[in-house]
Design a protein around this motif. Structure first.
Motif, short mmCIF file in Angstrom:
data_model
loop_
_atom_site.label_atom_id
_atom_site.label_comp_id
_atom_site.label_asym_id
_atom_site.label_seq_id
_atom_site.Cartn_x
_atom_site.Cartn_y
_atom_site.Cartn_z
N LEU A 53 0.87 -1.16 0.00
CA LEU A 53 0.00 0.00 0.00
C LEU A 53 0.91 1.22 0.00
O LEU A 53 1.39 1.66 1.04
CB LEU A 53 -0.90 0.00 1.23
N GLY A 54 1.20 1.72 -1.19
CA GLY A 54 2.20 2.78 -1.29
C GLY A 54 3.59 2.20 -1.13
O GLY A 54 3.84 1.02 -1.35
N ASN A 55 4.52 3.06 -0.73
CA ASN A 55 5.91 2.64 -0.60
C ASN A 55 6.27 2.15 0.80
O ASN A 55 7.23 1.40 0.95
CB ASN A 55 6.83 3.80 -0.97
N ASP A 56 5.52 2.57 1.83
CA ASP A 56 5.92 2.28 3.21
C ASP A 56 5.01 1.32 3.95
O ASP A 56 5.32 0.92 5.06
CB ASP A 56 6.00 3.60 4.01
N TRP A 57 3.88 0.97 3.34
CA TRP A 57 2.90 0.17 4.06
C TRP A 57 2.66 -1.17 3.35
O TRP A 57 2.72 -1.27 2.14
CB TRP A 57 1.57 0.90 4.16
N THR A 58 2.37 -2.18 4.15
CA THR A 58 1.94 -3.47 3.65
C THR A 58 0.76 -3.93 4.50
O THR A 58 0.75 -3.72 5.72
CB THR A 58 3.07 -4.52 3.75
N PHE A 59 -0.22 -4.54 3.86
CA PHE A 59 -1.32 -5.11 4.62
C PHE A 59 -1.62 -6.50 4.05
O PHE A 59 -1.20 -6.85 2.95
CB PHE A 59 -2.57 -4.22 4.59
N GLY A 60 -2.34 -7.28 4.83
CA GLY A 60 -2.65 -8.63 4.37
C GLY A 60 -3.68 -9.31 5.25
O GLY A 60 -4.09 -8.78 6.29
N ALA A 61 -4.07 -10.49 4.81
CA ALA A 61 -5.05 -11.30 5.55
C ALA A 61 -4.71 -12.76 5.35
O ALA A 61 -4.12 -13.15 4.33
CB ALA A 61 -6.46 -11.00 5.07
N LYS A 62 -5.07 -13.57 6.32
CA LYS A 62 -4.81 -15.00 6.27
C LYS A 62 -5.93 -15.74 6.99
O LYS A 62 -6.28 -15.39 8.12
CB LYS A 62 -3.47 -15.33 6.93
N ALA A 63 -6.52 -16.73 6.32
CA ALA A 63 -7.53 -17.58 6.94
C ALA A 63 -6.91 -18.94 7.22
O ALA A 63 -6.21 -19.51 6.36
CB ALA A 63 -8.74 -17.72 6.03
N THR A 64 -7.16 -19.47 8.41
CA THR A 64 -6.58 -20.75 8.83
C THR A 64 -7.68 -21.67 9.34
O THR A 64 -8.58 -21.24 10.06
CB THR A 64 -5.54 -20.54 9.95
N LEU A 65 -7.59 -22.94 8.96
CA LEU A 65 -8.48 -23.97 9.50
C LEU A 65 -7.62 -25.13 9.97
O LEU A 65 -6.80 -25.65 9.21
CB LEU A 65 -9.46 -24.46 8.44
N ARG A 66 -7.78 -25.52 11.23
CA ARG A 66 -7.09 -26.67 11.79
C ARG A 66 -8.13 -27.65 12.32
O ARG A 66 -9.11 -27.24 12.96
CB ARG A 66 -6.16 -26.26 12.93
N LYS A 67 -7.88 -28.93 12.09
CA LYS A 67 -8.79 -29.95 12.60
C LYS A 67 -7.98 -31.11 13.13
O LYS A 67 -7.20 -31.73 12.40
CB LYS A 67 -9.74 -30.42 11.49
N LEU A 68 -8.16 -31.42 14.41
CA LEU A 68 -7.50 -32.57 15.03
C LEU A 68 -8.22 -33.83 14.56
O LEU A 68 -9.39 -34.04 14.86
CB LEU A 68 -7.56 -32.45 16.55
N LYS A 69 -7.51 -34.67 13.82
CA LYS A 69 -8.12 -35.86 13.22
C LYS A 69 -7.99 -37.10 14.09
O LYS A 69 -8.81 -38.01 14.00
CB LYS A 69 -7.48 -36.12 11.85
N SER A 70 -6.92 -37.15 14.89
CA SER A 70 -6.72 -38.33 15.74
C SER A 70 -6.01 -37.89 17.00
O SER A 70 -5.03 -37.15 16.94
CB SER A 70 -5.89 -39.38 15.00
N SER A 71 -6.49 -38.36 18.13
CA SER A 71 -5.90 -38.03 19.42
C SER A 71 -5.53 -39.32 20.15
O SER A 71 -5.96 -40.42 19.76
CB SER A 71 -6.88 -37.21 20.26
N ILE A 72 -4.74 -39.18 21.18
CA ILE A 72 -4.40 -40.30 22.05
C ILE A 72 -4.62 -39.86 23.50
O ILE A 72 -4.08 -38.83 23.92
CB ILE A 72 -2.95 -40.76 21.85
N ASP A 73 -5.42 -40.60 24.21
CA ASP A 73 -5.66 -40.34 25.63
C ASP A 73 -5.92 -41.71 26.26
O ASP A 73 -5.79 -42.74 25.60
CB ASP A 73 -6.82 -39.37 25.83
N ASP A 74 -6.29 -41.71 27.52
CA ASP A 74 -6.61 -42.98 28.16
C ASP A 74 -8.08 -43.01 28.56
O ASP A 74 -8.71 -41.97 28.74
CB ASP A 74 -5.71 -43.24 29.37
N PHE A 75 -8.65 -44.23 28.64
CA PHE A 75 -9.99 -44.36 29.23
C PHE A 75 -9.91 -45.44 30.31
O PHE A 75 -9.12 -46.38 30.24
CB PHE A 75 -11.03 -44.66 28.16
N CYS A 76 -10.73 -45.26 31.33
CA CYS A 76 -10.55 -46.03 32.57
C CYS A 76 -11.87 -46.64 33.03
O CYS A 76 -12.23 -46.59 34.21
CB CYS A 76 -9.99 -45.11 33.66
#
Length: 1003
Positions: A707-730
């Motif tokens: 944006l002109g000579n001294d400025w920069t702008f931007g955007a970023k979209a992120t999607l994260r999805k935990l597909k597999s987990s490890i825990d214990d069951f009792c």
């Protein structure tokens, strides 16, 4: 970018600041390179067949790279630093770029435009003056999301002198729960899912993954913070990556000393804690007005050539002394005087064997000794009482062990075998010990005493010093590992392949102080719970629970990986990144047996960038990837090795001087919680058969625009999805249900109290059906987990999505600034490896998923969810002598919960369910904690009267200028007892000042 007039003289005081600004304006590049170096690449117009000469201005290291037929060149695996880049044709200098800064893990586009192949067209850029296309503001080769901070930035911004404070500048990064220490959460992940590197070697906590071995702050040359989209080189992380490269010596001997003081008398008092519910609402719980400390840190460094142009030394040290006082809660009132001495040093030797072969050796030490004198405390008079004893710790005082300390040694080789072929090899090792010694002034028998009775004016107080779990003897960690990378450029393809391995070994364990815990409670708090108190005599107001907890084992995790990646320059405007990582994990218990083995964990990584206009003024980029994480070592200590955890209830007639009950009458029978009865476990029955690794998928789409000579702008979209987990069951009910359906006799079966499994999906377990080692596979479906009341396990869910917006003003010789706004949601039924709801310190074996009922109503906003975040930081060079900086952080509050009793409670966990007052209480349904606002300011004064080079600097930092102390964590257990619900666990740190003076000199 506007050309800077070469005939205009730039004031000397602006040279350093301009160099900082250039580094801040450069985006990261995902060109193939080592994680401890960088790349210079570009085009040379019509100068095909010419040579590009690169010279490190600090060490004299030089390389000559041929320009190919398409007019391109590339130099990989360059040590970070400033370079002179020269285009040479027929022995004549055609064009030169000076002070080109190579940054960590990134590439710098140094193109020579439409230069012709004659010396008559040469132009020479003096000092740090910049020709238009020398350093583009937007790097169109980047496909990942990272923040790179240089040592100059770390000095000019108001930051605490530690790695985590710098990492928190990156968008989407939030502070972890205070009970886990000074750690951060990246992109909604739990705080144990990160990886930390120093000079290419992983220094993450070997036991739990929480925290890392640190180093002298002034030894940091550059710190790289990955928040997503990183390439196949990196693995073993589903959170973020923090990569630090240290400073190196050069051809000039120089040194420096510094002093940084945080005075106690200028530290504001922290807020005291009051109960806000129940019969004791409004009563003081913890007096904290005097809980303050002061610290003094001495720093120093020396740097220079042992052999000019060949052998270089850099050494630095931080020596910090901290002293302070604190008062604990009214439950176990104590006054503690604490002194701590932290010693951190680093030495690095760089050996340029020749211009094609480089060796590097690094040694780091990080050790902290803490001494505590503990006294009784009288809350009636708010005064100190009798001396109780001492608590001496070595590398063991940080919450959750998040500052493990230790000694680290790293060796690295880089070989430029040809212009197109580069080899990197690294070996590293680390070792640390953890010690805790308690010395009692009175009774040698001092168990953990807790008086949780409400409405009691004289609570029972024991003689214990810790009143909690304590570290067992012989605790230590060690790691060793190596990696080998080969890079090769083939036409428009930059290819890279590598191997890496690291083994983590730990001996650790915990036990209750004095071997046992006594917890006094009101009978009415568990009324209607005959499973807990079946035969309490009428009129009995109180009862006591006795718990015993002892763990300890030497465990190991072996991690291996192979990766291959290609950066394919499809055209002048399009770059495609293709990567694949293959992970192998092996977990070994205290008996030396493998209990989990995971192979062929394939993690593809894909990315693309588009230089829209072909002039580096507008970039659109996208990437997608899969990321795996190993089970941490600590799991084996409780989940795969022998441990003891029992509970028993009693009525009593009196209390001994040390706080133990006397006149005991058992109520019910002893229970072994989680089946932990002190016997060894069969490694084949510890985890589900064929258990899948913990992994997450991630997708990113973004753009950057000038944006002109001294400025920069931007955007970023992120999607994260935990597909597999490890825990214990009792929960044994699924096995009983399966056995009935399949006519299997399990009356004599040996079933562990808890199994590791993949939550939210069918699992197969090996069951010892006769107690004699006869193993039968139990293939449990999701229906098998459904309880008689119809409650089943939900599918695993952790999703994170965010939109990051930023606006950046590049340094114009006066000021630099950046503003980031992040809208995000982190939601689901599992935080990941941790459970911040209750601050549980058992990564990957939390109480989540222990039974179906505990996952009822568990879906909602997760603990690391901060819907809105605003970060703004920068600095202003007001005059040649004065610089001012600011750092503003604003965030919406953490979700609130109410955790209470379940009417079934088949696993007898008490108040552990998302239910309160007999009704569902879904996760996050109780609102939010307050918004937090924090403004930090600093100033630096470099007097001209101290010399033209301004080597003397005075600094002042003010943290939390407006002294906002909002609640950032609270007790979320709403029952047992009710009085503790919503009691504050942590507030924002109160305002404090740091004064510094430093002096740099040349020898």
């Amino acid at each position: 970018m506007t050309r800077i007039d070469r005939n205009r003289r730039i004031p000397s005081w602006r040279h350093t600041a301009l160099a900082v600004a250039l580094s801040m304006s450069l985006g990261g590049v995902a060109m193939a390179q080592s994680n401890a170096s960088g790349v210079i690449f570009g085009t040379a117009g019509q100068a095909a067949g010419a040579t590009v000469h690169l010279e490190n201005l600090n060490t004299g290291l030089s390389r000559d790279i041929a320009v190919d037929q398409s007019g391109r060149y590339r130099a990989s695996s360059l040590p970070i630093g400033n370079y002179k880049v020269t285009l040479v044709k027929d022995g004549q200098v055609v064009e030169t770029r000076d002070n080109v800064q190579v940054r960590l893990g990134t590439g710098v586009d140094v193109s020579f435009g439409a230069a012709t192949a004659t010396a008559a067209n040469a132009q020479n850029l003096e000092g740090i003056q910049v020709v238009g296309n020398a350093l583009p503001a937007i790097d169109v080769s980047s496909v990942d999301s990272r923040t790179v901070l240089t040592s100059e930035q770390l000095q000019k911004l108001p930051l605490a002198r530690d790695v985590t404070a710098a990492a928190l500048l990156a968008p989407g990064v939030v502070a972890g729960d205070s009970r886990y220490g000074n750690v951060a959460s990246f992109g909604g992940s739990s705080a144990s899912e990160n990886q930390y590197y120093i000079n290419g070697y992983a220094v993450t906590n070997a036991l739990t993954g929480l925290g890392f071995t640190s180093l002298p702050f002034d030894a940091i040359d550059q710190q790289e913070v990955y928040t997503g989209g990183y390439g196949a080189e990196y693995g073993r992380s589903t959170g973020g990556v923090v990569n630090v490269v240290t400073k190196s010596g050069g051809n000039t001997w120089k040194g420096g000393v510094g002093l940084y003081v945080i005075p106690q008398y200028l530290r504001d008092s922290p807020r005291s804690v009051y109960r806000v519910n129940g019969e004791t609402k409004g009563l003081l719980y913890q007096y904290r007005a005097g809980n303050k400390n002061s610290s003094t840190q001495y720093t120093g460094y020396i740097s220079g050539p042992l052999i000019k142009d060949k052998l270089f030394l850099y050494a630095a040290g931080d020596f910090t002394s901290t002293a302070g006082n604190s008062v604990s809660s009214i439950i176990a009132p104590q006054y503690t005087r604490e002194t701590a001495k932290a010693t951190k040093w680093m030495a690095k030797v760089d050996w340029n064997l020749n211009d094609s072969n480089i060796l590097q050796f690094t040694a780091i030490s990080d050790k902290t000794n803490t001494d505590r004198d503990i006294y009784a405390y009288n809350y009636a008079t708010l005064s100190r009482g009798n001396f109780l004893g001492t608590d001496k710790l070595k590398n063991a005082a940080s919450p959750a062990g998040s500052a493990p300390g230790g000694d680290v040694y790293i060796g690295k080789y880089t070989g430029y075998l040809t212009d197109d072929l580069t080899v990197n090899a690294l070996y590293g090792t680390s070792r640390t010990t953890h010690v805790r010694n308690l010395g009692y002034a009175g009774s040698p028998n001092c168990p953990w005493i807790t008086d949780a009775r409400s409405g009691v004016t004289n609570p029972i107080i024991g003689c214990g010093l810790v009143n909690g779990t304590v570290l067992g003897p012989g605790a230590k960690d060690k790691t060793h590992g190596w990696r080998l990378d080969v890079e090769y450029r083939l036409g428009s393809h930059d290819l890279r392949a590598g191997l890496d391995t690291q083994t983590l070994e730990s001996r650790s364990g915990n036990q209750y102080e004095g071997g046992t815990r006594w917890r006094y409670q009101n009978v009415r708090d568990v009324s209607g719970r005959p499973d807990i108190l079946p035969d309490v005599p009428a009129g009995t107001p109180y009862f006591v629970e006795n718990r015993t907890f002892i763990t300890g084992a030497a465990v190991k995790v072996e991690q291996e990986a192979q990766f291959i990646e290609d950066h394919w320059q499809v055209s002048d405007r399009w770059l495609v990144y293709l990567g694949l990582r293959n992970e192998q994990f092996k977990n070994i218990n205290g008996a030396g047996d493998v209990y989990v083995k995971q192979r062929h964990q394939l993690a593809p990584r894909l990315g693309v960038t588009w230089d829209v206009f072909g002039d580096s003024s507008f970039k659109i980029y996208a990437n997608a990837g899969r990321y795996h994480l190993a089970i941490p070592s600590n799991v084996a200590i409780r989940g795969a090795s022998a441990s003891l955890y029992s509970s028993e209830y009693f009525t009593y007639t009196g209390v001994a001087p040390n706080g133990e009950p006397i006149g005991l009458t058992p109520v019910g029978s002893k229970i072994y919680l989680n089946g932990e009865d002190g016997t060894d476990l069969n490694p084949k029955t510890v985890a589900a058969k064929g258990i899948k690794a913990y992994y997450q998928d991630e997708y990113i789409l973004g753009f950057d625009k000038m944006l002109g000579n001294d400025w920069t702008f931007g955007a970023k979209a992120t999607l994260r999805k935990l597909k597999s987990s490890i825990d214990d069951f009792c929960d044994s009910r699924p096995f009983e249900k399966y056995a009935r359906r399949n006519n299997i006799d399990i009356s004599n079966a040996s079933i562990p109290g808890c199994y590791l499994f993949n939550p939210g999906e069918p699992n197969t377990f090996m069951v010892d059906v006769d107690g004699k080692g006869t193993l039968v596979p139990f293939k449990l479906t999701m229906d098998d987990f459904i309880t008689p009341a119809g409650v089943g396990f939900p599918a695993l869910k952790r999703k994170y999505y965010s939109l990051d917006l930023y606006l950046e003003h590049h340094f114009d010789q006066r000021w630099y600034g950046r503003v980031d706004y992040t809208f995000s949601r982190s939601y689901g039924n599992s935080e990941g490896q941790l459970k911040s709801d209750i601050g549980q310190l058992d990564p990957s074996v939390t109480q989540d998923w222990d039974a179906p009922e505990i996952m009822q109503f568990a879906n909602g906003p997760l603990p690391n969810d901060r819907t809105h975040q605003l970060k703004a930081y920068g600095f202003f060079q007001a005059t040649p002598e004065w610089l001012f900086g600011a750092n503003l952080a604003i965030a919406s509050g953490r979700p609130k919960n109410c955790i209470g009793f379940d009417p079934v409670d088949a696993i007898q966990y008490g108040a552990s369910y998302f239910e309160c007052d007999g009704k569902p209480s879904p996760r996050g349904s109780k609102g939010r904690l307050p918004w937090t606002y924090q403004l930090d300011l600093n100033t630096e004064y470099r007097p001209l009267w101290a010399g033209a080079n301004q080597n003397l600097a005075f600094t002042v930092n003010v943290f939390n200028v407006f002294n906002r102390q909002k609640k950032i964590a609270q007790v979320e257990v709403g029952e047992d007892p009710v009085d503790d619900y919503e009691r504050a666990l942590a507030f924002q740190a109160p305002r404090y000042f740091q004064f510094g003076v430093k002096y740099d000199f040349s020898l």
